[in-house]
Design an enzyme around this catalytic site. Structure first.
Site, mmCIF file in Angstrom:
data_model
loop_
_atom_site.group_PDB
_atom_site.id
_atom_site.type_symbol
_atom_site.label_atom_id
_atom_site.label_comp_id
_atom_site.label_asym_id
_atom_site.label_seq_id
_atom_site.Cartn_x
_atom_site.Cartn_y
_atom_site.Cartn_z
ATOM 1 N N ASP A 13 0.331 -1.306 9.486
ATOM 2 C CA ASP A 13 0.212 -2.166 8.303
ATOM 3 C C ASP A 13 -0.745 -3.339 8.530
ATOM 4 O O ASP A 13 -0.695 -4.006 9.567
ATOM 5 C CB ASP A 13 1.576 -2.731 7.922
ATOM 6 N N ASP A 36 4.844 8.398 2.409
ATOM 7 C CA ASP A 36 4.919 7.623 3.653
ATOM 8 C C ASP A 36 5.865 8.271 4.681
ATOM 9 O O ASP A 36 7.079 8.339 4.464
ATOM 10 C CB ASP A 36 5.417 6.212 3.277
HETATM 11 C C1 GLA Z 1 5.230 1.100 5.234
HETATM 12 C C2 GLA Z 1 3.813 1.207 4.667
HETATM 13 C C3 GLA Z 1 3.559 0.019 3.750
HETATM 14 C C4 GLA Z 1 4.586 0.008 2.630
HETATM 15 C C5 GLA Z 1 5.994 -0.024 3.232
HETATM 16 C C6 GLA Z 1 7.056 0.145 2.152
HETATM 17 O O1 GLA Z 1 5.352 -0.019 6.035
HETATM 18 O O2 GLA Z 1 2.873 1.216 5.701
HETATM 19 O O3 GLA Z 1 2.243 0.091 3.216
HETATM 20 O O4 GLA Z 1 4.410 1.157 1.842
HETATM 21 O O5 GLA Z 1 6.170 1.033 4.166
HETATM 22 O O6 GLA Z 1 8.353 0.186 2.655
#
Ligand code: GLA
Length: 381
Positions: A205, A147
């Protein structure tokens, strides 16, 4: 009232561009599994992961194709003097946990970031990529979500960071699916395969609301040229079963993700599913749409305001069609066979009712519930 969809969208999408093959021969169909984040966020630990793995098997999800149990952010502890990462107190022994999950016929996934810190502020992989990959392989990890979240840097730096982890994973010799998460900021679909990505988030998200799910899902139109076996667009994890949408809305969510050949990563508590949620997540005919071996991503063929007709070409020559009603009241919708390249007569099967509807000439119409979908497979006679 019968509503005919009058505005066929240019069928440019039938020309699928050539994307690079998967670099690791993994994820030849979109990955299926479960991830901790949508439901548990930071409240995830060893015991909860084991319970989810148990439920994945007991509920029949595993046998329907869901195999990855993915631990998202907040598992990370400190690094030791040699720089190797350890899980925090919530995960006493990652290798034992992996053995447990593998013993159930499942696979284990984990999460990290190419920055000093992860999105939730835990230890990231920056400067320790090879060590982290080695540890993941030693534990028996099968999937890494990587990420970008807290990272800064140019597009070239982003590509270099992903390539670095891809190379590190490759060096371990263990097959590990690489899931890129940079939210579609830099058109990742154009270069994801070249840095070793098997899938990549295309959006921010998701949350458990129809408005957010629909905005993400329907906005995937146009990205269909970039998906294929080994490399998939990822419109984020499922919210089915989390309680924020009604049944018709969740059916839209599941149908749209299947038509998009999206990864099907459940994001609910698998230990507390209603029979309805289980049925929705395990409908074999809908899953078969997602996992069609040809791996074509569906796209919109017609739209009139809140009424959208989507089509996904299937390996057997049939077309899966979704009649999506985005308004708040029931409406009759029609797909004309000319819009999906079918001549005259065709057989139609409803994939949610699991029922053959018969032979239709030139078009098919159905009443579609508010925020709902009618999902059919249409086969030339
Ligand atoms: C980001 C990602 C989520 C999750 C969070 C974890 O927001 O998009 O899917 O993995 O980080 O902290």
């Amino acid at each position: 009232m019968k509503r005919s969809i009058l505005l066929p969208v240019v069928m440019c999408c039938l020309i699928f561009s050539v994307t690079s093959p998967a670099q690791n021969n993994l994820a030849l169909t979109p990955p299926m599994g479960w991830n901790s984040w949508n439901h548990f966020a930071e409240r995830i630990d060893d015991k909860t992961v084991r319970a989810q793995a148990d439920a994945m098997v007991a509920s029949g999800l595993r046998d329907a194709g869901y195999v990855y149990i993915n631990i998202d952010d907040t598992w990370e502890g400190q690094r030791d003097a040699s720089g190797f990462i350890h899980p925090n107190e919530k995960f006493p022994d990652m290798k034992t946990l992996a053995d447990y999950v593998h013993g159930k016929g499942l696979k284990l996934g984990i999460y990290s970031s190419p920055a000093a810190k992860t999105c939730a502020g835990y230890e990231g992989s920056l400067g320790h990529e090879e060590q982290d990959a080695q540890i993941y392989a030693q534990w028996g990890i099968d999937y890494l979500k990587y990420d970008w979240c807290q990272s800064t840097g140019s597009l070239e730096e982003m590509k270099a960071a992903y390539t670095k982890m891809h190379e590190a994973l490759k060096k371990t010799g263990r097959p590990i699916v690489l899931s890129l998460c940079e939210y579609g900021w830099n058109k990742v679909w154009e270069w994801g395969p070249s840095v070793g990505g098997n899938l990549w988030r295309t959006t921010g998200d998701i949350s458990d609301q129809y408005r957010v799910m629909a905005e993400i899902g329907f906005n995937q139109n146009g990205l269909e040229n970039f998906a294929g076996p080994g490399h998939w667009n990822d419109p984020d994890m499922l919210e089915v079963g989390n309680g924020g949408m009604n049944e018709d809305e969740y059916r839209t969510h599941m149908s749209l993700w299947a038509m998009l050949a999206a990864p099907l990563i459940a994001g609910n508590d698998l230990t507390k599913m209603t029979p309805y949620t289980v049925e929705m997540l395990t409908n074999r005919e809908v899953i078969a749409v997602d996992r069609d071996p040809m791996g074509k991503q569906g796209f919109r063929v017609a739209q009139e305001g809140p009424f959208e007709v989507w089509m996904k070409p299937m390996a057997d020559g049939s077309k899966v069609v979704g009649l999506f009603n985005r308004q708040r009241t029931i409406e009759s919708m029609t797909v004309n066979f000319s819009q999906i390249g079918i001549k005259r007569e065709a057989q139609v099967r409803d994939l949610w009712l699991k029922k053959d509807l018969g032979t239709f000439e030139r078009s098919f119409s159905a009443y579609v519930p508010a925020h709902g979908v009618v999902l059919v497979k249409i086969k030339q006679k």
